[in-house]
Structure formats: structure tokens, C-alpha cells
Write a protein that holds these residues in place. Structure first.
Motif, short mmCIF file in Angstrom:
data_model
loop_
_atom_site.label_atom_id
_atom_site.label_comp_id
_atom_site.label_asym_id
_atom_site.label_seq_id
_atom_site.Cartn_x
_atom_site.Cartn_y
_atom_site.Cartn_z
N PHE A 154 5.27 10.55 -5.88
CA PHE A 154 6.51 10.85 -6.56
C PHE A 154 6.26 11.20 -8.02
N GLY A 155 5.40 10.41 -8.67
CA GLY A 155 5.07 10.66 -10.08
C GLY A 155 4.40 12.01 -10.27
N LEU A 156 3.37 12.27 -9.44
CA LEU A 156 2.66 13.55 -9.57
C LEU A 156 3.60 14.72 -9.31
N ALA A 157 4.42 14.60 -8.26
CA ALA A 157 5.31 15.71 -7.90
C ALA A 157 6.32 15.98 -9.01
N SER A 158 6.85 14.91 -9.65
CA SER A 158 7.86 15.18 -10.68
C SER A 158 7.24 15.82 -11.92
N ILE A 159 6.02 15.39 -12.29
CA ILE A 159 5.35 16.05 -13.42
C ILE A 159 5.15 17.52 -13.08
N TYR A 160 4.73 17.76 -11.85
CA TYR A 160 4.42 19.13 -11.44
C TYR A 160 5.66 20.01 -11.41
N VAL A 161 6.76 19.45 -10.88
CA VAL A 161 7.99 20.25 -10.80
C VAL A 161 8.48 20.61 -12.20
N TYR A 209 0.85 -1.20 0.00
CA TYR A 209 0.00 0.00 0.00
C TYR A 209 0.90 1.26 0.00
N ALA A 210 1.89 1.26 0.89
CA ALA A 210 2.80 2.41 1.01
C ALA A 210 3.57 2.64 -0.28
N VAL A 211 4.01 1.53 -0.90
CA VAL A 211 4.77 1.67 -2.15
C VAL A 211 3.89 2.31 -3.23
N ILE A 212 2.63 1.89 -3.30
CA ILE A 212 1.72 2.46 -4.30
C ILE A 212 1.56 3.96 -4.06
N LEU A 213 1.37 4.35 -2.80
CA LEU A 213 1.23 5.78 -2.49
C LEU A 213 2.50 6.54 -2.84
#
Lengths: 331, 315
Positions: free
Chosen positions: B299-306, B290-294
Motif C-alpha cells: 500500500f505504501g509503495l503503491a501510493s508513493i508511486y501513484v 505477516y499479511a498486515v506487514i505485506l
């Protein structure tokens, strides 16, 4: 097309007069240069005319109509700021197009393109149009800032030391360019500088300001040849006018405390003996630094002079200016 | 040639300082300085992360530590991604995340814009507005349970003052439709000041002379706002959104205090759900997955955003 009149304008900041009862009339199509040192009220005058600041007293009129209460946008003036004030997040092209995009002007995109590229060509920044405004050198920013005023045809151009951060060659080029743009378009320009060469070369009228007061207003020739006081006399002319005790050469009019001598008012060959202390060869002319009864003065002589430090030159005044104790001219 | 002492000094090749200190090279000294932080990073970040990934493929339960650990492949992941309850918590989290960001950006920017207008006492107002941010989230959560109390709560009283009706006719925390909004409101109350502060920094970074130039260029106030204010504050605003987004994805304390995840599962955010799986039901392997999925999601969302943020900054 506009005749601008400043009528009894006063403005103070924190109790100190920045402008003290200044009046002047700028004829249509005139190129008026306001000359004075830092703090003389030059920029404040521009801000009054632009509408960025309101005068405490007095009024600005264009073609006889008062501008009181009008915003800068309503006044249709273009201003070049000393600190450039470019829009940092926009490209050079967008910066130049910005004033044309005002809904008040309704310029089509094609017209904007034509006008922007013409101005960019004139100011030698055509190759920088796609750059961001912050990615330019100081001189380039200043040119964009000038260009932003030149793209449209306002009633009045206000320029606050627009050439101050350019190098000498570009400054000389742009002096000529600005003057010819103004002469061709017949635009009225109010121009602030502390550089007397800009005043002499571009101005149809010069306003000499000191500590918020307009000392003298007239053509550069007038102010040079017929200054009203010591201050106005020393603003124009290079080397500067020599101010000496009135009785240094004998006969002086009653009330005169000082005598003012420009280089051409010093006749060489006869009169008092003076010691040459320094000779500066500038190419087209030679400057002589003289010492006369413990007073230093500077004059100009023939480019190929054989004089050297230590020589003696006889000098006498020729149509000098005399000033009273308050510094006012005595005729 | 004879040199004076000063000239000799000037000609001498300077010795690297480090070589003289007990024979250590520059490189060695650099390593000595960096080693403690590298060790800490490995011990508390990297190692647990790798260990969590490893555990996520097992049926390990930390309260049955003696049992043999069995590798069960991707079964944990399969169970999580097909569990409708978990999708419910994901939806609750998305609802919380999106609405807190939207409200905090709009209100925060508006407040910053108002505070930035030079008026008397705006420093005092800034201090007052910033106060909620300085409180502990647990305290704020507790505090809002009182405000939301249907009989005596100030919130219900104020709402019915404007809308009419009986204050005790609704319960923000007790109603399944209102509870998701209850946590959005409390979080917005607490963290809007943060967004405001960042926007204020952005607004104050715009020099007055740019607005003066725009005035002379005959731009209306409206046009100045959209062509100068908004684009120049945007990088700051996006940074605020990044901070708030990451923070609220991990939201735990305030919501646990306020609603405890209820009613039903309507305010059970993923971090609350994860904590229950891991430390109430002790399903260690399952909760690791569960933690890995989160982690991958954030991480994915943040890198797209950055990446988007950097693009805005370059403009």
C-alpha cells in the motif's frame, strides 16, 4: 535568402492527381499566396517543398540546387501547420524554443530566451509562456504554432492556413504583423489560404490552384484585372464577379459563351433595365442585388444611395471579360 | 392571460421523478442502488482486513479453534521482522520484482516501438506476441519446467547452441543461483506482451503531425525519440509498471508450479511463504501479522508511486 523553383511537380494519391504538372518560380523575398478551395493541392504543394512528401515527378530547387533526397531538417524550412501540431507535453516556452535547440543551429540559452520572448511579444502570448501547450485556446495554439516558425530564420517559411482559427480582429492584426515581419526580414514565404482577403493584402504573388493544376500565377492586381479564365476571375473580388450569358447585352465576340462583370465593370444609369431585388447597406458601400431578364447579379453603389427594392436601374457593361465554352478568357 | 396548452406545459415546474415512485426520495433510491456493493465491500474486504489485524495480535491457530485466544501484543510482528528466513524471502521477492519490471519494460517498449513501425503483417505479429499472456499461469509454470529440463529441455539446448558446452551441464530450476533467474525469465516471457500492448497504445496516441513538425523544426530522429516519444509514452509506461508491480508482489501460481519455492528457499516469494505459514503450519495469528506487514508495504509503495505517476501526467 532563397529563390525557390517548383519544376513540373506531379503527385497522386491512390490514382487521383493531387498536383498535376505544377511549375512556378518564387522570387527571393516574395510573399506567395496559394489560393484555392479544399482539395486544390495547396497543402500538398507545401508538403513537397518542405520535404514531408516526395513528388512522383518533378523537382524543387532552391537557388538553383535541387532539394531531391533532402530531409525536412536538411532543407532549412519552417512550417506552420494548419492543425497546430504543438508538442503537447511541453510548455509554450519550450515549444517556441524547440527549433532553436536543434544542434544544427547552436543557439545559446540567452539567445533562445531573447528570441522566444520577442516572438511571444509580437504574437501577444508572452503571458502564456509557462502554460502547457494543451492548456491554450485554439487561437493561442495557432499563434504558438506561428511563433515556432518565426523564432528562427529559415530560408523559406511555409504556412498552411495559419490564421484560419483566429477571431476577426486578431486575424486582421496578424495579417499586418506577418506582412511587416516578412517585409523587414526579406524572408521568402509560401502561404496557403482560401481567404481572398489574406491573398489580396499580403501577397506579392498569388498562385491560383484548382484540382491540382496551377491556373494562374501573378501579382494580385494582375489576377484581378487580367484573369486567364472564369475560375481565376471568381477567386478574387468581393462581391464575386457576375458570370452571365455572353449575349445578354447584345454584341459579343465570336466564340464567347459568357460575360464576366465585376461591380466596377457595371455602368449604372444607362442601358438595359434591371429590377432592384435587395439593398444591403454595409456602411462604406452598398450592395445592390439586381435581376436582369431572370438573371441575378450583384454590384456595388454609393453608400448613401436612395434606391430601394422594387426600383429600376439601367445598367450596361464597361470593359467586360468574355469567356469561351471551356471557361478560358477571350481577348 | 390565456395560455395555450403548450405554454402551460412550458411553465409547469417539473416534478422530480423519484418523489412520485412510491414516495421514495432521490436519496433513498441512491442508497438502494449503492447498498449491495457497499455490503459486498464490507463483507469480503473491510471486515476480513480488520479481523486479520485483530488476529495478528493473538496466538490463534485455526486448527486448534477450541483453544483460548491469547492476546500477545506485538510479539508476532517482532518475531517476523527479526526472522532472517523472512528477510530472505523478502530479498527473493525484491529480486523477482525489480528484474521482471526492468526486463518487461525494456523489451516491451522495444517490441511496441518495432510493431508501431508500419510494416506488412504487424497485426499478425501482435497477435503472436500476445499469445503467452492468454495462457493460465499454472500452465505456463508447468510448461517451463519442461523447457528448463536439462536433458530434453529446449531452453538449455538453445543457450548451449550459442554458448557451446553440454546442455545437461546446468539446471535452471535445480541450481540455487539460476533458479531466481528461471522465474524471472518465465514471468517475463508471459507478461512482456502486456507491457508491449500498453506502450503500443501510448505510441499510437502520438499523432504523426507532431513528428512532422519536429522534422521541420530540424530535430534528428534521436532527438525526436527522447523529446517526443519517450515523454509522451512515459505515463502509459508507468501505468504498466504499476500493474506489473502489484501483480508480481502477489506472484504465487506460476512460481509454485515452476519451482515450488526451491531449491532451498531461493525462490520462496513472500506470498508462497505466507501461504505455508497460514495453511500448512496453521500459525494463523503469526501469518495474520505477516499479511498486515505485506499489506502496509504494498500500500505504501503503491501510493508513493501513484503520486509520482500523477505528477508525470500533469507535466
Amino acid at each position: 535568402m532563397a529563390e525557390v523553383e517548383l519544376r513540373n511537380i506531379s503527385k497522386s494519391f491512390d490514382g487521383v492527381f493531387a498536383l498535376n504538372n505544377v511549375s512556378m518560380t518564387i522570387p527571393d523575398g516574395a510573399f506567395v499566396v496559394l489560393l484555392g478551395p479544399t482539395g486544390a493541392g495547396k497543402t500538398t504543394t507545401l508538403r513537397m517543398v518542405s520535404g514531408l512528401d516526395k513528388p512522383d515527378r518533378g523537382d524543387v530547387l532552391v537557388n538553383g540546387h535541387s532539394l531531391a533526397g533532402l530531409t525536412p531538417a536538411q532543407r532549412n524550412v519552417a512550417m506552420v501547420f494548419q492543425q497546430y501540431s504543438l508538442y503537447p507535453h511541453l510548455t509554450v516556452y519550450e515549444n517556441l524554443a524547440f527549433p532553436l535547440r536543434s544542434p544544427l543551429l547552436k543557439t545559446s540559452e540567452e539567445d533562445i530566451k531573447v528570441k522566444v520572448s520577442r516572438v511571444a511579444e509580437t504574437l501577444q502570448i508572452a503571458h502564456k509562456l509557462d502554460n502547457k501547450a494543451t492548456a491554450l485556446s485554439g487561437g493561442e495554439m495557432q499563434r504558438v504554432s506561428i511563433g515556432r516558425a518565426l523564432v528562427r530564420s529559415p530560408e523559406l517559411y511555409l504556412m498552411d492556413e495559419p490564421l484560419s482559427s483566429l477571431d476577426a480582429k486578431l486575424r486582421a492584426d496578424l495579417r499586418i504583423e506577418l506582412k511587416s515581419i516578412q517585409a523587414d526580414s526579406g524572408a521568402t514565404v509560401l502561404y496557403v489560404t482560401h481567404d481572398q482577403i489574406e491573398a489580396m493584402t499580403m501577397a506579392t504573388h498569388v498562385g491560383v490552384l484548382n484540382e491540382g493544376k496551377l491556373i494562374q500565377f501573378g501579382s494580385p492586381r494582375e489576377i484581378y484585372e487580367d484573369p486567364v479564365d472564369i475560375y481565376a476571375a471568381s477567386r478574387l473580388g468581393q462581391p464575386r464577379i457576375n458570370i452571365l450569358p455572353a449575349d445578354l447585352f447584345g454584341h459579343a465576340p465570336t466564340g464567347a459563351t459568357s460575360i464576366g462583370l465585376r461591380p466596377e465593370q457595371i455602368h449604372q444609369g444607362e442601358g438595359q433595365e434591371s429590377l432592384v431585388t435587395r439593398v444591403e447597406h454595409l456602411g462604406d458601400q452598398t450592395r445592390l442585388h439586381l435581376s436582369l431578364k431572370d438573371h441575378d447579379l450583384t454590384t456595388v453603389t454609393d453608400a448613401h444611395t436612395q434606391l430601394a427594392a422594387g426600383d429600376i436601374v439601367r445598367i450596361s457593361p464597361q470593359n467586360p471579360f468574355f469567356f469561351d465554352a471551356a471557361g478560358d478568357r477571350i481577348h | 392571460m390565456v395560455y395555450t396548452p403548450i405554454e402551460k406545459l412550458a411553465q409547469a415546474t417539473p416534478q422530480p421523478m423519484a418523489q412520485k415512485v412510491r414516495g421514495l426520495s432521490d436519496r433513498a433510491i441512491a442508497w438502494i442502488f449503492v447498498a449491495p456493493s457497499i455490503f459486498l465491500l464490507l463483507a469480503v474486504n473491510i471486515f476480513p482486513l480488520i479481523w486479520t489485524i485483530r488476529l495478528s495480535f493473538t496466538n490463534f491457530k485455526v486448527n486448534r479453534a477450541n483453544r483460548d485466544i491469547e492476546f500477545i501484543g506485538l510479539r508476532n510482528y517482532e518475531r517476523i521482522l527479526t526472522d532472517s528466513d523472512i528477510w530472505m524471502t523478502m530479498q527473493a521477492t525484491a529480486h523477482f520484482l525489480i528484474w521482471t519490471i526492468v526486463l518487461q519494460v525494456l523489451i516491451g517498449f522495444a517490441l511496441a516501438y518495432l510493431i508501431n513501425m508500419k510494416f506488412k503483417g504487424n497485426d499478425l505479429w501482435t497477435t503472436i506476441i500476445v499469445l503467452p499472456m492468454m495462457l493460465s499461469p499454472a500452465v505456463v509454470g508447468n510448461f517451463w519446467t519442461f523447457l528448463y529440463q536439462p536433458q530434453i529441455g529446449l531452453f538449455n539446448y538453445v543457450v548451449t547452441f550459442f554458448t557451446g558446452g553440454d546442455p545437461s551441464s546446468f539446471s535452471m530450476i535445480g541450481d540455487v543461483h539460476l533458479a531466481p533467474w528461471a522465474i524471472v525469465i518465465a514471468d517475463t516471457w508471459m507478461w512482456t506482451p502486456f507491457v508491449m500492448l500498453i506502450c503500443l497504445a501510448g505510441l499510437r496516441s502520438i499523432p504523426d503531425s507532431i513528428y512532422e513538425a519536429a522534422e521541420c523544426d530540424r530535430a534528428s530522429k534521436w532527438r525526436q525519440f527522447w523529446t517526443i516519444t519517450v515523454p509522451m509514452v512515459l505515463p502509459f509506461l508507468m501505468l504498466a509498471v504499476l500493474f506489473r508491480g502489484i501483480e508480481n508482489f502477489k506472484m504465487f501460481d506460476l512460481v509454485v508450479q515452476l519451482t515450488g519455492g526451491g531449491p532451498g528457499n531461493t525462490t520462496t516469494l513472500t506470498s508462497i511463504d505466507l501461504k505455508r505459514e497460514a495453511f500448512e503450519k496453521w500459525r494463523t495469528g503469526y501469518s495474520s501479522a505477516y499479511a498486515v506487514i505485506l499489506f502496509v508495504t504494498v500500500f505504501g509503495l503503491a501510493s508513493i508511486y501513484v503520486k509520482a505517476l500523477n505528477k508525470v501526467k500533469e507535466r
